[in-house]
Design a protein around this motif. Structure first.
Motif, PDB file in Angstrom:
ATOM      1  N   ASP A   1     -36.851  18.971 -86.288  1.00  0.00           N
ATOM      2  CA  ASP A   1     -35.933  19.622 -87.218  1.00  0.00           C
ATOM      3  C   ASP A   1     -36.635  20.077 -88.495  1.00  0.00           C
ATOM      4  OD1 ASP A   1     -33.436  19.659 -85.908  1.00  0.00           O
ATOM      5  OD2 ASP A   1     -33.150  17.525 -86.309  1.00  0.00           O
ATOM      6  N   LEU A   2     -36.722  21.410 -88.648  1.00  0.00           N
ATOM      7  CA  LEU A   2     -37.043  21.971 -89.946  1.00  0.00           C
ATOM      8  C   LEU A   2     -35.766  21.926 -90.768  1.00  0.00           C
ATOM      9  CD1 LEU A   2     -38.889  25.265 -88.860  1.00  0.00           C
ATOM     10  CD2 LEU A   2     -39.927  23.052 -89.371  1.00  0.00           C
TER      11      LEU A   2
ATOM     12  N   THR B   1     -39.963  34.796 -88.601  1.00  0.00           N
ATOM     13  CA  THR B   1     -41.154  33.972 -88.384  1.00  0.00           C
ATOM     14  C   THR B   1     -40.800  32.679 -87.656  1.00  0.00           C
ATOM     15  OG1 THR B   1     -42.160  34.860 -90.402  1.00  0.00           O
ATOM     16  CG2 THR B   1     -43.074  32.806 -89.530  1.00  0.00           C
ATOM     17  N   LEU B   2     -39.694  32.075 -88.020  1.00  0.00           N
ATOM     18  CA  LEU B   2     -39.263  30.853 -87.338  1.00  0.00           C
ATOM     19  C   LEU B   2     -38.907  31.150 -85.883  1.00  0.00           C
ATOM     20  CD1 LEU B   2     -37.026  29.149 -90.074  1.00  0.00           C
ATOM     21  CD2 LEU B   2     -39.500  28.975 -89.702  1.00  0.00           C
TER      22      LEU B   2
ATOM     23  N   PRO C   1     -40.872  25.014 -78.457  1.00  0.00           N
ATOM     24  CA  PRO C   1     -39.517  25.283 -77.938  1.00  0.00           C
ATOM     25  C   PRO C   1     -38.444  24.336 -78.458  1.00  0.00           C
ATOM     26  CG  PRO C   1     -41.155  25.352 -76.180  1.00  0.00           C
ATOM     27  CD  PRO C   1     -41.843  24.788 -77.379  1.00  0.00           C
ATOM     28  N   ASN C   2     -38.839  23.118 -78.835  1.00  0.00           N
ATOM     29  CA  ASN C   2     -37.831  22.148 -79.305  1.00  0.00           C
ATOM     30  C   ASN C   2     -37.600  22.226 -80.810  1.00  0.00           C
ATOM     31  OD1 ASN C   2     -40.388  21.114 -79.885  1.00  0.00           O
ATOM     32  ND2 ASN C   2     -39.719  18.978 -79.687  1.00  0.00           N
ATOM     33  N   LEU C   3     -38.016  23.328 -81.417  1.00  0.00           N
ATOM     34  CA  LEU C   3     -37.826  23.523 -82.855  1.00  0.00           C
ATOM     35  C   LEU C   3     -36.364  23.834 -83.149  1.00  0.00           C
ATOM     36  CD1 LEU C   3     -39.877  23.585 -85.269  1.00  0.00           C
ATOM     37  CD2 LEU C   3     -39.711  26.075 -85.147  1.00  0.00           C
ATOM     38  N   ARG C   4     -35.856  23.253 -84.226  1.00  0.00           N
ATOM     39  CA  ARG C   4     -34.494  23.511 -84.664  1.00  0.00           C
ATOM     40  C   ARG C   4     -34.480  23.646 -86.184  1.00  0.00           C
ATOM     41  NH1 ARG C   4     -29.666  19.341 -83.134  1.00  0.00           N
ATOM     42  NH2 ARG C   4     -30.881  17.994 -84.540  1.00  0.00           N
ATOM     43  N   LEU C   5     -33.597  24.489 -86.692  1.00  0.00           N
ATOM     44  CA  LEU C   5     -33.470  24.671 -88.141  1.00  0.00           C
ATOM     45  C   LEU C   5     -32.141  24.103 -88.605  1.00  0.00           C
ATOM     46  CD1 LEU C   5     -34.306  25.894 -90.906  1.00  0.00           C
ATOM     47  CD2 LEU C   5     -33.173  28.018 -90.189  1.00  0.00           C
TER      48      LEU C   5
ATOM     49  N   LEU D   1     -33.439  31.162 -82.240  1.00  0.00           N
ATOM     50  CA  LEU D   1     -33.653  29.882 -82.919  1.00  0.00           C
ATOM     51  C   LEU D   1     -32.365  29.059 -82.944  1.00  0.00           C
ATOM     52  CD1 LEU D   1     -35.493  28.082 -84.793  1.00  0.00           C
ATOM     53  CD2 LEU D   1     -34.629  29.454 -86.712  1.00  0.00           C
ATOM     54  N   ASN D   2     -32.486  27.802 -82.594  1.00  0.00           N
ATOM     55  CA  ASN D   2     -31.349  26.878 -82.667  1.00  0.00           C
ATOM     56  C   ASN D   2     -31.117  26.538 -84.141  1.00  0.00           C
ATOM     57  OD1 ASN D   2     -29.494  24.826 -82.442  1.00  0.00           O
ATOM     58  ND2 ASN D   2     -30.535  23.802 -80.753  1.00  0.00           N
TER      59      ASN D   2
END
Length: 330
Positions: free
Chosen positions: A162-163, A181-182, A190-194, A207-208
């Motif tokens: 989590d960003l 960019t995100l 792939p498991n990046l989330r904002l 983006l999630n």
């Protein structure tokens, strides 16, 4: 002028719900009271009755601190006539438009107000440098963090990295700038989330994004449940006046920080120690991938960031600087 009571201090601002009022005045009230002071906050909003109320409080105060708001005549003249000491506190480039462009009206009103002040408490060196030709006694008083609020436990997601970004609609443009960019970063992580903790929402087909309404009671727990704090900003005269509040909040939560190399952020974020500074899109992509792939580095940066908060940006440290400035008033 009436005799003043040496332990009275009055803070004036646009309202108690403003972050500047909370972080640069109200959060210190218990510290003032513990030292025998009687702090009061009054809103500058209102008509003649409110101004009369302010003048009554000011005439018995050791100091009156004006937070961010330039004042006009005749109220400014009357305020100066009833109190010996006016102090201007600023944590933004209020002499400019929020776009960073010059404003003759704002600058003129700002300079007129400062000519009546004995001291300036500036949130960073850039702001201080814009006041020294008007007020001889200008000092840097950083925005402070109440670290006692950050002594809680929180569980991070086991599924996502989590960003997190915390802010408001007034600064949403900086986050919107970096969304493309995100979205590219998701290709490598792939498991990046904002997580957005604010008063607005954003959407992306790539983006999630999780939007969480800002709430004073939950902001710390939501931050601490995240993995990486981000602070994108444009580089202009307005952002040079920013005092890195969100960066300090991230560091207080022991989060590593990725920030644009702008203003106070680039001074507070220590490269490869408390976080990573980014200028180009490639810098941002590399920083996100690097920290997303290393829990050890995230934890190391987080510990160093927290230690930096304790040393230089805790309420205790900054309150002692405030008291020192007040004690120098004759």
């Amino acid at each position: 002028m009436g005799a003043f009571l040496s332990k009275n201090i009055v803070f004036l601002s646009k309202g108690e719900h403003s972050p500047s009022t909370r972080y640069r005045a109200l959060n210190y009230f218990s510290s003032f009271e513990a030292e025998g002071w009687a702090p009061v906050h009054l809103s500058l909003k209102g008509g003649l009755l409110q101004q009369a109320k302010i003048l009554l409080h000011a005439r018995n105060a050791h100091a009156v601190v004006i937070i961010r708001r330039s004042l006009g005549f005749p109220f400014l003249f009357l305020l100066k006539s009833v109190t010996n000491t006016l102090i201007f506190d600023l944590d933004d480039s209020v002499f400019l438009k929020s776009s960073g462009k010059p404003s003759n009206r704002r600058n003129r009103r700002f300079r007129s107000t400062l000519k009546y002040c004995k001291q300036v408490w500036a949130g960073n060196d850039y702001l201080k440098s814009n006041t020294q030709d008007l007020v001889g006694d200008a000092s840097v008083l950083p925005t402070a963090i109440d670290l006692a609020r950050y002594q809680i436990e929180s569980v991070k997601s086991s599924k996502y990295i989590d960003l997190v970004w915390i802010g408001s609609s007034s600064t949403s443009k900086y986050l919107i700038d970096i969304i493309p960019t995100l979205e590219k970063a998701v290709e490598q992580t792939p498991n990046l989330r904002l997580k957005i903790i604010a008063d607005f929402t954003l959407e992306s087909s790539v983006l999630n994004i999780v939007s969480i309404p800002w709430n004073l009671d939950t902001e710390v727990s939501e931050l601490m449940a995240s993995d990486i704090g981000i602070a994108p900003m444009r580089d202009d005269p307005w952002t040079k006046g920013k005092c890195a509040l969100k960066v300090l909040q991230y560091m207080a939560c022991k989060l590593p920080v990725i920030s644009s190399s702008v203003g106070a952020n680039k001074d507070i974020v220590k490269q490869d120690q408390t976080g990573l500074l980014a200028e180009s899109e490639n810098d941002w992509l590399e920083a996100i991938v690097r920290l997303s792939s290393s829990i050890e580095e995230r934890e190391s940066f987080g510990r160093e960031g927290y230690a930096a908060c304790v040393e230089g940006f805790s309420q205790e440290v900054c309150f002692s600087k405030m008291i020192k400035q007040l004690s120098s008033i004759s």
